[in-house]
Design a protein around this motif. Structure first.
Motif, mmCIF file in Angstrom:
data_model
loop_
_atom_site.group_PDB
_atom_site.id
_atom_site.type_symbol
_atom_site.label_atom_id
_atom_site.label_comp_id
_atom_site.label_asym_id
_atom_site.label_seq_id
_atom_site.Cartn_x
_atom_site.Cartn_y
_atom_site.Cartn_z
ATOM 1 N N VAL A 305 31.582 42.904 57.351
ATOM 2 C CA VAL A 305 31.051 42.549 58.663
ATOM 3 C C VAL A 305 31.110 41.040 58.860
ATOM 4 C CG1 VAL A 305 28.994 42.542 60.121
ATOM 5 C CG2 VAL A 305 29.547 44.560 58.780
ATOM 6 N N ASN A 306 30.811 40.295 57.816
ATOM 7 C CA ASN A 306 30.828 38.842 57.908
ATOM 8 C C ASN A 306 32.218 38.325 58.269
ATOM 9 O OD1 ASN A 306 29.367 36.314 57.581
ATOM 10 N ND2 ASN A 306 30.703 35.983 55.822
ATOM 11 N N GLN A 307 33.253 38.892 57.652
ATOM 12 C CA GLN A 307 34.624 38.492 57.955
ATOM 13 C C GLN A 307 34.992 38.863 59.390
ATOM 14 O OE1 GLN A 307 36.286 40.721 54.689
ATOM 15 N NE2 GLN A 307 36.697 38.872 53.487
ATOM 16 N N ALA A 308 34.626 40.069 59.794
ATOM 17 C CA ALA A 308 34.941 40.519 61.155
ATOM 18 C C ALA A 308 34.148 39.751 62.197
ATOM 19 C CB ALA A 308 34.677 42.021 61.278
ATOM 20 N N ALA A 309 32.963 39.274 61.831
ATOM 21 C CA ALA A 309 32.157 38.481 62.766
ATOM 22 C C ALA A 309 32.862 37.177 63.116
ATOM 23 C CB ALA A 309 30.779 38.206 62.174
ATOM 24 N N THR A 310 33.571 36.602 62.157
ATOM 25 C CA THR A 310 34.349 35.393 62.428
ATOM 26 C C THR A 310 35.411 35.675 63.482
ATOM 27 O OG1 THR A 310 34.002 34.511 60.206
ATOM 28 C CG2 THR A 310 35.888 33.659 61.418
ATOM 29 N N VAL A 311 36.087 36.817 63.354
ATOM 30 C CA VAL A 311 37.095 37.212 64.336
ATOM 31 C C VAL A 311 36.452 37.385 65.710
ATOM 32 C CG1 VAL A 311 38.754 39.010 64.977
ATOM 33 C CG2 VAL A 311 38.543 38.289 62.580
ATOM 34 N N THR A 312 35.287 38.017 65.741
ATOM 35 C CA THR A 312 34.576 38.225 67.010
ATOM 36 C C THR A 312 34.215 36.905 67.669
ATOM 37 O OG1 THR A 312 33.647 40.292 66.124
ATOM 38 C CG2 THR A 312 32.611 39.376 68.087
ATOM 39 N N LYS A 313 33.752 35.951 66.873
ATOM 40 C CA LYS A 313 33.394 34.649 67.425
ATOM 41 C C LYS A 313 34.622 33.948 68.005
ATOM 42 C CE LYS A 313 30.716 30.509 66.493
ATOM 43 N NZ LYS A 313 29.800 29.826 65.553
ATOM 44 N N ILE A 314 35.746 34.015 67.296
ATOM 45 C CA ILE A 314 36.990 33.421 67.791
ATOM 46 C C ILE A 314 37.376 34.037 69.124
ATOM 47 C CG2 ILE A 314 39.478 33.225 67.357
ATOM 48 C CD1 ILE A 314 38.732 33.095 64.335
ATOM 49 N N MET A 315 37.310 35.362 69.209
ATOM 50 C CA MET A 315 37.661 36.048 70.454
ATOM 51 C C MET A 315 36.747 35.632 71.600
ATOM 52 S SD MET A 315 38.505 39.825 68.926
ATOM 53 C CE MET A 315 38.671 40.563 70.551
ATOM 54 N N ASP A 316 35.448 35.502 71.318
ATOM 55 C CA ASP A 316 34.506 35.079 72.357
ATOM 56 C C ASP A 316 34.867 33.705 72.905
ATOM 57 O OD1 ASP A 316 33.074 37.405 72.115
ATOM 58 O OD2 ASP A 316 31.178 36.454 71.557
ATOM 59 N N VAL A 317 35.177 32.775 72.015
ATOM 60 C CA VAL A 317 35.522 31.421 72.460
ATOM 61 C C VAL A 317 36.838 31.432 73.223
ATOM 62 C CG1 VAL A 317 36.083 29.077 71.736
ATOM 63 C CG2 VAL A 317 34.235 30.321 70.597
ATOM 64 N N PHE A 318 37.836 32.125 72.720
ATOM 65 C CA PHE A 318 39.130 32.194 73.402
ATOM 66 C C PHE A 318 38.990 32.762 74.814
ATOM 67 C CE2 PHE A 318 42.321 32.350 69.597
ATOM 68 C CZ PHE A 318 41.876 31.105 69.189
ATOM 69 N N CYS A 319 38.041 33.683 74.990
ATOM 70 C CA CYS A 319 37.847 34.321 76.296
ATOM 71 C C CYS A 319 36.835 33.586 77.176
ATOM 72 C CB CYS A 319 37.406 35.771 76.111
ATOM 73 S SG CYS A 319 38.671 36.842 75.418
ATOM 74 N N GLY A 320 36.287 32.490 76.671
ATOM 75 C CA GLY A 320 35.350 31.713 77.468
ATOM 76 C C GLY A 320 33.935 32.218 77.446
ATOM 77 N N ILE A 321 33.620 33.144 76.547
ATOM 78 C CA ILE A 321 32.250 33.673 76.457
ATOM 79 C C ILE A 321 31.321 32.660 75.799
ATOM 80 C CG2 ILE A 321 30.811 35.511 75.485
ATOM 81 C CD1 ILE A 321 33.249 37.354 75.702
ATOM 82 N N ASN A 322 31.840 31.936 74.795
ATOM 83 C CA ASN A 322 31.102 30.852 74.163
ATOM 84 C C ASN A 322 31.821 29.537 74.410
ATOM 85 O OD1 ASN A 322 28.909 32.242 72.982
ATOM 86 N ND2 ASN A 322 30.218 32.961 71.329
ATOM 87 N N LYS A 323 31.137 28.440 74.182
ATOM 88 C CA LYS A 323 31.699 27.127 74.456
ATOM 89 C C LYS A 323 32.828 26.780 73.481
ATOM 90 C CE LYS A 323 27.446 25.193 76.375
ATOM 91 N NZ LYS A 323 26.406 24.127 76.228
ATOM 92 N N ASN A 324 33.683 25.849 73.913
ATOM 93 C CA ASN A 324 34.774 25.355 73.060
ATOM 94 C C ASN A 324 34.234 24.552 71.883
ATOM 95 O OD1 ASN A 324 36.696 26.505 74.648
ATOM 96 N ND2 ASN A 324 37.581 24.600 75.385
ATOM 97 N N ASP A 325 35.157 24.274 70.957
ATOM 98 C CA ASP A 325 34.864 23.472 69.771
ATOM 99 C C ASP A 325 33.719 24.068 68.967
ATOM 100 O OD1 ASP A 325 33.988 20.056 68.968
ATOM 101 O OD2 ASP A 325 35.393 21.421 68.004
ATOM 102 N N GLN A 326 33.746 25.384 68.856
ATOM 103 C CA GLN A 326 32.721 26.078 68.088
ATOM 104 C C GLN A 326 33.006 25.937 66.605
ATOM 105 O OE1 GLN A 326 29.895 28.042 69.074
ATOM 106 N NE2 GLN A 326 30.199 26.857 70.941
ATOM 107 N N HIS A 327 31.993 25.533 65.869
ATOM 108 C CA HIS A 327 32.129 25.446 64.424
ATOM 109 C C HIS A 327 31.662 26.748 63.800
ATOM 110 C CE1 HIS A 327 32.928 21.055 64.180
ATOM 111 N NE2 HIS A 327 32.342 21.089 65.370
ATOM 112 N N VAL A 328 32.438 27.261 62.856
ATOM 113 C CA VAL A 328 32.123 28.549 62.243
ATOM 114 C C VAL A 328 31.329 28.338 60.971
ATOM 115 C CG1 VAL A 328 33.108 30.631 61.245
ATOM 116 C CG2 VAL A 328 34.197 29.566 63.210
#
Length: 328
Positions: A305-328
């Motif tokens: 889940v932890n690995q997949a959560a990173t993918v989810t966060k990337i997708m959110d930022v790419f789609c504009g759901i979260n702000k740019n320059d997000q640190h993981v």
């Protein structure tokens, strides 16, 4: 049951038909006992054709069954979190389809749930376990192209392309059900492979697109990995022609491959070498076999889940759901 995994499937639709469903019966120490779908006629038909003895239209029948110790959740993403939480609470191990959840907030909720109990959860980023993508990882680890500097994904699909499965309801284009558009259906696999290859992510940035373009038709973004690799990706589902490519460049050459054609092209000193791979009929079988072994404590989790959560966060930022320059 301690020495075998007894499965129940929640959501036996198009993905379970060939890609995954039969693999639960083919994997060692794995048995498919029951399937669920809300449509009684369709679930009964699935059970009969796949020789599954029990079927139901109620997911709780699967989750609460004393004869089942593992649940495969293959419903549309809008119900992934609900069913996964209920299955974990009921003491079941879980194999969860991608995209894992609708967004990063849900990913954190699921991550916290897995920390509370002893039950296991694996995310179905199955391309990690396919020969062509294993070979890419081996080429990278052999240092054949030297230190990697960049990786780039380009996915262009016309409106009538067959890359993505179409259903009667076409829920994949309904953000409330899928999380977004077609990007949410195929990009998790591709982004996961980048994370799988290059490790921890330092920063994530969205690339703005033209104002007159539907945000679910075109998605662009960049990553910076902690090892120094720079990534950029573009997914266009309203393109004039089809293209499917990933190119990884190093100081000595490059590795190019398709996500769907089982072929790798290695380029060094202007010389090309092609690697061909045979397609696997049930593409999730290698991942399911590793998941079964993980549930039986014979190997590590093939995708946490932890690995997949990173993918989810990337997708959110790419789609504009979260702000740019997000640190993981």
């Amino acid at each position: 049951m301690k020495n075998n995994v007894h499965w129940g499937i929640i959501g036996c639709g198009d993905v379970a038909e060939v890609k995954s469903g039969p693999a639960f019966q083919k994997a060692k120490n794995s048995y498919l006992l029951a399937v669920m779908r809300r449509n009684e006629e369709k679930v009964k038909d699935f059970a009969q054709r796949h020789h599954v003895s029990n079927w139901t239209t109620n997911a709780l029948d699967i989750i609460n069954s004393k004869n089942i110790n593992a649940v495969y959740i293959a419903t549309p993403p809008s119900t992934h979190l609900e069913y996964a939480l209920k299955a974990l609470e009921a003491g079941k191990n879980v194999y969860l389809e991608k995209p894992m959840v609708l967004n990063y907030d849900e990913a954190n909720t699921l991550l916290e749930a897995t920390k509370k109990g002893n039950n296991k959860l694996t995310v179905a980023h199955y391309r990690r376990c396919l020969p062509v993508f294993i070979a890419v990882k081996e080429l990278l680890e052999s240092n054949v192209i030297g230190a990697v500097s960049t990786a780039e994904i380009t996915i262009n699909q016309t409106k009538d392309a067959s890359l993505i499965a179409k259903t009667d309801e076409n829920w994949r284009t309904n953000p409330a059900i899928s999380g977004g558009g077609y990007f949410h259906d195929i990009a998790p696999h591709q982004i996961d492979l980048m994370v799988h290859y290059f490790g921890e992510v330092a920063t994530i940035n969205r690339v703005d697109i033209e104002q007159n373009v539907n945000i679910h038709d075109v998605v662009k973004g960049t990553l910076k990995f902690k090892n120094g690799v720079s990534f950029k990706g573009c997914w266009n589902f309203d393109a004039l022609e089809n293209k499917d490519n990933c190119t990884i460049k190093g100081e000595k050459g490059s590795i190019s491959f398709s996500f769907y054609k089982d072929e790798i092209i290695l380029s060094i000193d202007k010389k090309e070498k092609k690697y061909q791979f045979k397609s696997t009929k049930h593409v999730q079988q290698p991942m399911i076999e590793k998941t079964v072994a993980y549930f039986l404590e014979k190997n590590e989790n093939p995708c946490s889940v932890n690995q997949a959560a990173t993918v989810t966060k990337i997708m959110d930022v790419f789609c504009g759901i979260n702000k740019n320059d997000q640190h993981v």
